[in-house]
Design a protein around this motif. Structure first.
Motif: not given
Length: 117
Positions: A116-117, A12-13, A29-31, A36-39
């Motif tokens: 998006s997916v 996604v990133w 916001w998507v980035m 953040t979730a990855w980290f």
């Protein structure tokens, strides 16, 4: 589970970073959510790999549930924003211009769908 979060978070990133940013606030916001979730998943995985889970008195089942629940909520919100950005592809880039250049080109539209997916 954590490795799949990192893999899909990285995808996604990369996909969001490779798109044109016609609406920086939405895609920012998507980035933010993806990075953040990855980290945080790296940190959470490191806690278990290095054995800190045994040294820290925390209910890890509850922490795992809260982490994944929050990640789901934030990713779902990011999905909605990315999908909203993608749905605006047919609008002109500049409303006062006589040219009909759309916000997203065909390639950018496809990348935005994948993000998006």
């Amino acid at each position: 589970v954590f490795l799949s979060l990192q893999l899909f978070g990285t995808i996604v990133w990369i996909l969001v970073a490779s798109t044109q940013v016609p609406l920086p606030l939405l895609q920012g916001w998507v980035m933010f959510v993806a990075v953040t979730a990855w980290f945080l998943s790296i940190v959470f995985l490191s806690v278990f790999l290095f054995g800190y889970a045994n040294k820290i008195a925390v209910n890890w089942n509850q922490a795992d549930f809260i982490f994944h629940g929050a990640t789901f909520v934030f990713y779902f919100g990011a999905f909605l924003l990315q999908a909203a950005t993608t749905s605006l592809h047919h609008f002109p880039r500049k409303f006062n211009s006589t040219t009909q250049e759309s916000i997203l080109s065909g390639r950018e539209y496809n990348i935005s769908i994948a993000a998006s997916v």
